[in-house]
Design an enzyme around this catalytic site. Structure first.
Site, PDB file in Angstrom:
ATOM      1  N   SER A 233      38.721  66.099  63.155  1.00 21.63           N
ATOM      2  CA  SER A 233      37.523  65.564  63.050  1.00 21.63           C
ATOM      3  C   SER A 233      37.063  65.935  61.689  1.00 21.63           C
ATOM      4  CB  SER A 233      36.719  66.275  64.367  1.00 21.63           C
ATOM      5  OG  SER A 233      35.507  65.682  64.182  1.00 21.63           O
ATOM      6  N   GLU A 363      38.424  58.262  71.543  1.00 21.77           N
ATOM      7  CA  GLU A 363      37.787  59.298  70.678  1.00 21.77           C
ATOM      8  C   GLU A 363      36.210  59.110  70.931  1.00 21.77           C
ATOM      9  OE1 GLU A 363      39.135  61.120  68.679  1.00 21.77           O
ATOM     10  OE2 GLU A 363      40.915  60.284  67.409  1.00 21.77           O
ATOM     11  N   HIS A 459      38.192  62.916  72.119  1.00 22.21           N
ATOM     12  CA  HIS A 459      38.107  63.372  71.014  1.00 22.21           C
ATOM     13  C   HIS A 459      38.337  64.957  71.128  1.00 22.21           C
ATOM     14  CE1 HIS A 459      37.271  63.758  66.536  1.00 22.21           C
ATOM     15  NE2 HIS A 459      36.315  64.466  66.686  1.00 22.21           N
TER      16      HIS A 459
END
Length: 559
Positions: A233, A363, A459
């Protein structure tokens, strides 16, 4: 801010548990280490020497964990909003069994507001228990959290399995976040008389930690000439930034970007079409009540951590970027970053190290949990809200009839736009310059707990499979099988720059001609042209001026 993502107990649990977006206090195992004198009791844990002094770690099954080692001086007082400085040495043995404090941030857990301390620049090392004839590869992890939250003490990032099963040394770090890590201001730039830079303190912390590792890791059994940086991320964006920074030459030898970004569009100054980082800093100074002070920087440095964090609060990740909300992240300052990571890769100005780049199938699912997406009307309204200049084209490219629900359709839109397609653009750029590259797409879902299954391959879900640290997933036999293979791929890559091994399914190298990627699921497979047609759609919208560049990032990339 809480309207979309951080609303309700379910979302708080997700943010605490998943991927470093947020940090839950129950996961913290302490703050700064206690002190033991050389004349104290017989040590029960091994000691290692660092350039600042001796540290004593905790013996695990087949490894040693050293937690909370300071790598830089506390960035407090006059060191707030300055480049990191060396830590003062200590004479006694420092107990390194508890994690350092997280850097100041808004908490995710209900009933909490701000956690962490400014004295937070620490790192953790998982190392072999006994001396070995050869040094191990080093894996240096940068946590996620939108560059506003997260900590190296999150239990998902436990390095024990990577060390004991993968034969590496693991380092995880804290770095300054939010306005304390990424605030620029004309007067801060003027203070830096050599570089005239400000606002990239979080990146400078990461570089400083890498330099510390280069100088000290051999004492922990790690090879300073074989360091892999990897992050997820915002940590992935930071990895791509380090890959393109002129300051990191020779500091690492491979890089892994997991669900990360490649776009940094905010410039330090001279940005006629958008707010520059310094202009944002002027707005921040006004918000905190220091714009009219005789010495604005002294005024800002006198403010409490709470006052600094509350001045201009960031919006929710991803959705805030799409809507032009407050974000914090790197800027193009001409010193730490001379151009956006993607631009550097397109021009061949990046460090030519082997790389892994990957994304997850769903995600965006955790980012849109709080959005109303129950009907076709809800779906149309969401598309029109976020893409007012191209809503009909987006609806035509992603017709609701192609998806099981409005939520699944909107998840596909945001996943492509902010994750898969930027990663595809970076992959094509790297392959054009013949950078050794391996691309993955994680599509695996978990069965337990059930509410996570409904989020798909969300995610951050790949992280417990990489670290084999299932703190929030009850793993099945299939989960453990995939985790064993993923740990092997990651550590093989750290060792050789190639994830392949005879006992693993072949992972093809990414090339422009072949356009192949590995599908991480049970069974593992290969695919071709990951979301190619959809990415060409988004690239076309961008080239036609119907899409802001910041929309193609899920973290604080600026305008």
């Amino acid at each position: 801010m809480r309207k979309y993502i951080w609303r309700g107990t379910l979302i708080s649990v997700l943010m605490v548990a998943l991927d470093g977006f947020h940090l839950g206090v129950p996961l913290l195992q302490g703050v700064h280490g206690e002190w033991l004198t050389k004349g104290g009791s017989t040590p029960t844990s091994p000691q290692r020497e660092t350039e600042y002094g001796l540290v004593r770690g905790e013996v695990l099954e087949h490894s040693i964990a050293f937690r909370g080692i300071p790598y830089a001086a506390p960035p407090v007082g006059e060191l707030r909003w300055r480049a990191p400085q060396p830590h003062a040495p200590w004479d006694d043995v420092r107990e390194a069994v508890t994690f350092g404090s997280p850097c100041p941030q808004f908490a995710a857990a209900p009933g909490q507001e701000i956690i962490g301390e400014e004295d937070c620049l620490t790192l953790n090392i998982w190392a072999p228990r006994e001396p070995e004839p050869s040094l191990r590869p080093v894996m240096f992890f940068i946590h996620g959290g939108g560059n506003v939250q997260g900590s190296s003490s999150l239990s998902t990032y436990d390095g024990q399995a990577l060390v004991e099963r993968g034969g590496v040394v693991v380092v995880t770090i804290n770095y300054r976040l939010g306005p304390l890590g990424f605030l620029a201001h004309p007067l801060l730039s003027a203070e830096d008389s050599e570089h005239h830079s400000s606002g990239n303190y979080g990146l400078l912390d990461q570089i400083f930690a890498l330099q510390w590792v280069r100088r000290n890791i051999q004492n922990f059994g790690g090879d300073p000439e074989n360091i892999t940086i990897f992050g997820e991320s915002a940590g992935g964006l930071n990895v791509s930034s380090l890959v393109s920074s002129p300051l990191t030459t020779g500091l690492f030898h491979r890089a892994i970007v997991e669900s990360g970004g490649f776009l940094v569009s905010r410039r330090l100054r001279d940005a006629p079409e958008a707010e520059s980082a310094e202009e944002f800093g002027l707005r921040f100074a006004e918000a905190i009540g220091c714009d009219g002070a005789d010495d604005p920087l002294a005024c800002m440095r006198s403010k409490t951590v709470e006052e600094v964090l509350q001045a201009l609060r960031p919006g929710p990740p991803l959705l805030s970027n799409l809507q032009g909300g407050v974000t914090y992240g790197p800027n193009i300052d001409g010193y730490v970053l001379t151009e956006s990571p993607l631009d550097a890769m397109l021009a061949g100005n990046h460090h030519r190290v082997p790389m892994i780049i990957g994304t997850n199938k769903n995600e965006a699912s955790i980012f849109i949990v709080g959005m109303r997406l129950r009907s076709e009307a809800d779906y149309r309204a969401a598309v029109e809200r976020f893409f007012p200049r191209a809503s009909e084209e987006v609806l035509a490219r992603y017709p609701l009839s192609d998806y099981a629900s409005p939520r699944e359709a909107f998840d596909a839109i945001l996943t492509d736009l902010a994750f898969i397609c930027p990663a595809r653009a970076a992959s094509l750029a790297l392959a054009f310059h013949q950078t050794p590259l391996f691309v993955y797409h994680f599509t695996h879902t978990v069965r337990f707990p059930a509410f996570l299954r409904r989020l798909g391959a969300f995610h951050g879900l790949e992280l417990p499979f990489v670290f084999q640290s299932f703190s929030f997933v009850r793993p099945t036999s299939e989960d453990r099988e995939l985790a064993e293979m993923m740990l092997a791929y990651w550590t093989n890559f750290a060792r050789h720059g190639d994830p392949n091994a005879p006992d693993l399914p072949r992972w093809p190298m990414f090339t422009i001609e072949g356009d192949e990627h590995l599908v991480l699921d049970i069974p593992i497979a290969t695919g071709v042209g990951l979301r190619k047609e959809f990415c060409e759609f988004w690239f076309d919208l961008f080239n036609r001026g119907l899409l802001q560049r910041r929309a193609m990032s899920h973290i604080g990339a600026g305008e």
